[in-house]
Structure formats: structure tokens, C-alpha cells
Design a protein around this motif. Structure first.
Motif, short mmCIF file in Angstrom:
data_model
loop_
_atom_site.label_atom_id
_atom_site.label_comp_id
_atom_site.label_asym_id
_atom_site.label_seq_id
_atom_site.Cartn_x
_atom_site.Cartn_y
_atom_site.Cartn_z
N ARG A 175 -21.74 -55.05 6.31
CA ARG A 175 -21.39 -56.11 5.36
C ARG A 175 -20.41 -55.67 4.27
N GLY A 176 -20.23 -54.37 4.11
CA GLY A 176 -19.36 -53.88 3.05
C GLY A 176 -17.91 -54.28 3.27
N GLU A 177 -17.17 -54.30 2.18
CA GLU A 177 -15.75 -54.64 2.24
C GLU A 177 -14.92 -53.36 2.27
N PRO A 178 -13.85 -53.34 3.07
CA PRO A 178 -12.94 -52.18 3.05
C PRO A 178 -12.10 -52.20 1.77
N ARG A 179 -12.38 -51.27 0.89
CA ARG A 179 -11.69 -51.21 -0.40
C ARG A 179 -10.80 -49.97 -0.47
N PRO A 180 -9.64 -50.09 -1.11
CA PRO A 180 -8.72 -48.95 -1.15
C PRO A 180 -9.21 -47.86 -2.10
N VAL A 181 -9.08 -46.62 -1.66
CA VAL A 181 -9.34 -45.46 -2.51
C VAL A 181 -8.15 -44.52 -2.39
N ASP A 182 -8.01 -43.65 -3.38
CA ASP A 182 -6.95 -42.66 -3.37
C ASP A 182 -7.32 -41.48 -2.48
N THR A 183 -6.32 -40.79 -1.98
CA THR A 183 -6.52 -39.53 -1.29
C THR A 183 -5.63 -38.47 -1.95
N ILE A 184 -5.79 -37.22 -1.52
CA ILE A 184 -5.03 -36.11 -2.10
C ILE A 184 -4.23 -35.41 -1.01
N GLU A 185 -2.93 -35.33 -1.21
CA GLU A 185 -2.07 -34.57 -0.30
C GLU A 185 -1.92 -33.16 -0.83
N ILE A 186 -2.28 -32.18 -0.01
CA ILE A 186 -2.18 -30.77 -0.38
C ILE A 186 -1.03 -30.14 0.38
N THR A 187 -0.19 -29.39 -0.34
CA THR A 187 0.88 -28.64 0.29
C THR A 187 0.71 -27.17 -0.06
N SER A 188 0.56 -26.32 0.96
CA SER A 188 0.32 -24.89 0.75
C SER A 188 1.65 -24.16 0.56
N ALA A 189 1.54 -22.85 0.31
CA ALA A 189 2.73 -22.03 0.14
C ALA A 189 3.59 -22.04 1.40
N ALA A 190 2.95 -22.20 2.56
CA ALA A 190 3.69 -22.22 3.83
C ALA A 190 4.16 -23.63 4.17
N HIS A 191 4.06 -24.56 3.20
CA HIS A 191 4.48 -25.95 3.36
C HIS A 191 3.64 -26.69 4.40
N HIS A 192 2.43 -26.21 4.61
CA HIS A 192 1.49 -26.91 5.49
C HIS A 192 0.87 -28.06 4.70
N ARG A 193 0.86 -29.25 5.28
CA ARG A 193 0.39 -30.44 4.59
C ARG A 193 -0.99 -30.84 5.11
N THR A 194 -1.91 -31.09 4.19
CA THR A 194 -3.25 -31.55 4.51
C THR A 194 -3.60 -32.69 3.56
N VAL A 195 -4.37 -33.65 4.03
CA VAL A 195 -4.84 -34.74 3.16
C VAL A 195 -6.37 -34.69 3.12
N VAL A 196 -6.92 -34.72 1.91
CA VAL A 196 -8.37 -34.68 1.71
C VAL A 196 -8.77 -35.79 0.75
N LEU A 197 -10.09 -35.89 0.50
CA LEU A 197 -10.60 -37.01 -0.30
C LEU A 197 -11.06 -36.62 -1.70
N GLY A 198 -11.83 -35.55 -1.83
CA GLY A 198 -12.57 -35.33 -3.06
C GLY A 198 -11.87 -34.54 -4.14
N SER A 199 -11.58 -33.26 -3.86
CA SER A 199 -11.00 -32.41 -4.89
C SER A 199 -10.38 -31.16 -4.28
N VAL A 200 -9.49 -30.55 -5.05
CA VAL A 200 -8.91 -29.25 -4.73
C VAL A 200 -9.29 -28.33 -5.88
N TYR A 201 -9.80 -27.15 -5.58
CA TYR A 201 -10.28 -26.25 -6.62
C TYR A 201 -9.84 -24.83 -6.29
N ALA A 202 -9.42 -24.11 -7.33
CA ALA A 202 -8.86 -22.78 -7.13
C ALA A 202 -9.49 -21.81 -8.12
#
Length: 293
Positions: free
Chosen positions: A113-140
Motif C-alpha cells: 500500500r505504500g507510495e513510491p516516494r523520491p529519496v536522495d542517493t550518494i554518488e561516490i567517486t574514488s581516487a581511481a575514478h570508480h563510481r558507486t552509488v549508495v544510500l546512507g552515508s560515506v565515512y572516512a
């Protein structure tokens, strides 16, 4: 009636993602929904399964913890496909940020019954220019080191592995000299970590960024500066309620793109799974994913 494809992490939370799906699956089918199940043998494979199901117009269920939620959600980000969550991992922090139910009846009700609602995502780019998309957080920093220890713990499971990993990380951590650039503005300090948070929670329910919102088009950037070890332990205990942000050793800013560098090899992670070393760039993708809520 909705058509679902469940992408299952068979070993989520040290038990089985399949077991967590059983009760939800029965309720979905009793309501007349179609459900097919795909078992992933790796996170990369889970992403492939999710993309294929999304391309077929199916609602894709991520069954497991934050790792598989991040991978499946990342694979669907920007595609227009809809994600549903069946929390079955150690932390389930993104589901917690969405205030989703955890019992089978509540999960099934949300999926039906839930509605599809938009949420943000996070695009991560590493030193090697590898691209990943995640949802929650990036921590270093120390938290990424603690999570690495937790992921490789053999004898402990669930929250206990986080506590053991954190203790091991604290005893060996040396403060790093960070350079954090937020929307072009540099911040330099010596300390323990920096977190670019879409979700307010990480590390199994710790409120690292109490004011973070998953749908505001911004990342909450939490920088924890150097402090005596006894004070650091007190600060860590305040993560449960999110009151650590009142400490003078903690600085919080907001932005859309964050670049993190350090003076030595510092590990970073994302959604409990990505393991790499700085530098890294994190960029918010506003409203890029539809999630049933």
C-alpha cells in the motif's frame, strides 16, 4: 497488483535473509501480489539482479542489511524503478531513517500500500575514478576501520561485532590530518572521522547526523576533531541520542558535494560495505530513487 522481485542476501545479519523474507512473502502472495526471489552470491551480483528486475518494470525488494540495500538502491538510482526494503541485517540504518516497520505484517503492508516516494542517493567517486552509488552515508576514519573489523569478525555477529570492532579501532587509531572540501569551501583539522550523511543513522542505530534528511537534496557533513581518548569515549556514547553534535570537538556543515583527503592512508566505507582508502568525493543525487514508504 504489484509485481515484486526480491533480491536476497542469504547471509544477512549472520543468519539468513531468506528466513526474514518468508513471512513477508506469504502475506504478499495472500494479497494477490506476484513475487519472485533471486539469491545473490555477491553484492555486485545483487546489483545486476536488481537492474534486470527494474528494467522489467518490477518493484525490487532488497532483503538484507544496509549493504545490500545500498547496492540494490544504488543500481536502481536514476532508472525510475521502485525499491522496497525488507530489513534483515545487522544495522538496517536506512530503513530506520525511513521509519519503516520491522515486523512482517508492517513490511508487507508498506510494500502493498505504500507510495513510491523520491529519496536522495550518494554518488561516490574514488581516487581511481570508480563510481558507486549508495544510500546512507560515506565515512572516512575510525568508523570505517571499526566497520572493517566488524565485517571480518568470525566469532561475533550483529551489534556485538560493531562494539568489538569499535573497541579495536579506538585502541589503534592515530588522528589524521583531514582536508574536507564542502561545495568548494575547505575545512582542515586533525581528528577521528568525517561522515557525509544522507541518512541520520549509521553503525546499527547510532544517530551520527541527527538533522540529516533523505529527501532534502543535501548531505550532512559531520567532522569529529581530535580529543583525549576518555572524552572521545564519552562522545561515542552520545551517538545513541545524537547529542554529540553539541560538543565543541564536532563540527557539522551541509552541502551537495564533498571531497575528503588526508595526510596518510585513511580507510573509508559506505553503507557498511565499501572498503577503500582516501581520497574520495561524495555527491548527492537529489530525488534519484523511488522507495516504497
Amino acid at each position: 497488483m504489484r509485481q515484486f522481485t526480491a533480491v536476497v542476501n542469504p547471509t544477512a545479519g549472520g543468519s539468513t535473509g531468506a528466513a526474514a523474507l518468508l513471512g513477508v512473502a506469504r502475506l504478499l502472495r495472500e494479497a494477490g501480489a506476484e513475487l519472485e526471489t533471486e539469491y545473490s552470491h555477491s553484492l555486485a551480483h545483487a546489483g545486476e539482479l536488481a537492474r534486470r528486475a527494474g528494467d522489467r518494470g518490477r518493484v525490487v525488494l532488497a532483503v538484507g542489511g544496509d549493504g545490500i540495500a545500498g547496492v540494490v538502491g544504488g543500481a536502481l538510482s536514476g532508472t525510475g524503478a521502485t525499491l522496497g526494503l525488507v530489513p534483515a541485517g545487522r544495522g538496517n540504518d536506512f530503513a530506520r531513517a525511513l521509519e519503516l516497520p520491522t515486523a512482517a505484517a508492517g513490511i508487507a503492508r508498506t510494500l502493498l500500500r505504500g507510495e513510491p516516494r523520491p529519496v536522495d542517493t550518494i554518488e561516490i567517486t574514488s581516487a581511481a575514478h570508480h563510481r558507486t552509488v549508495v544510500l546512507g552515508s560515506v565515512y572516512a576514519g575510525i568508523d570505517a576501520l571499526a566497520n572493517r573489523h566488524a565485517n571480518h569478525a568470525r566469532l561475533l555477529r550483529g551489534t556485538a561485532s560493531y562494539y568489538a570492532g569499535a573497541l579495536r579501532a579506538v585502541t589503534t587509531w592515530r588522528p589524521a590530518a583531514y582536508r574536507v572540501t564542502v561545495d568548494g569551501e575547505p575545512h582542515a583539522y586533525r581528528g577521528y572521522t568525517v561522515v557525509a550523511a544522507n541518512s541520520g543513522y549509521y553503525g546499527s542505530g547510532r544517530r551520527i547526523a541527527p538533522d540529516a534528511r533523505v529527501d532534502d537534496g543535501l548531505l550532512e557533513v559531520v567532522m569529529i576533531h581530535h580529543a583525549p581518548r576518555r572524552l572521545f569515549f564519552a562522545l561515542m556514547s552520545e551517538l545513541e541520542a545524537g547529542t554529540h553534535v553539541r560538543r565543541p570537538q564536532v563540527r557539522v556543515v551541509r552541502g551537495r558535494e564533498i571531497r575528503v583527503e588526508a595526510d596518510r592512508e585513511v580507510p573509508y566505507g559506505a553503507d557498511g560495505e565499501v572498503e577503500a582508502v582516501l581520497p574520495v568525493t561524495a555527491k548527492v543525487l537529489p530525488g534519484a530513487l523511488r522507495v516504497l514508504r
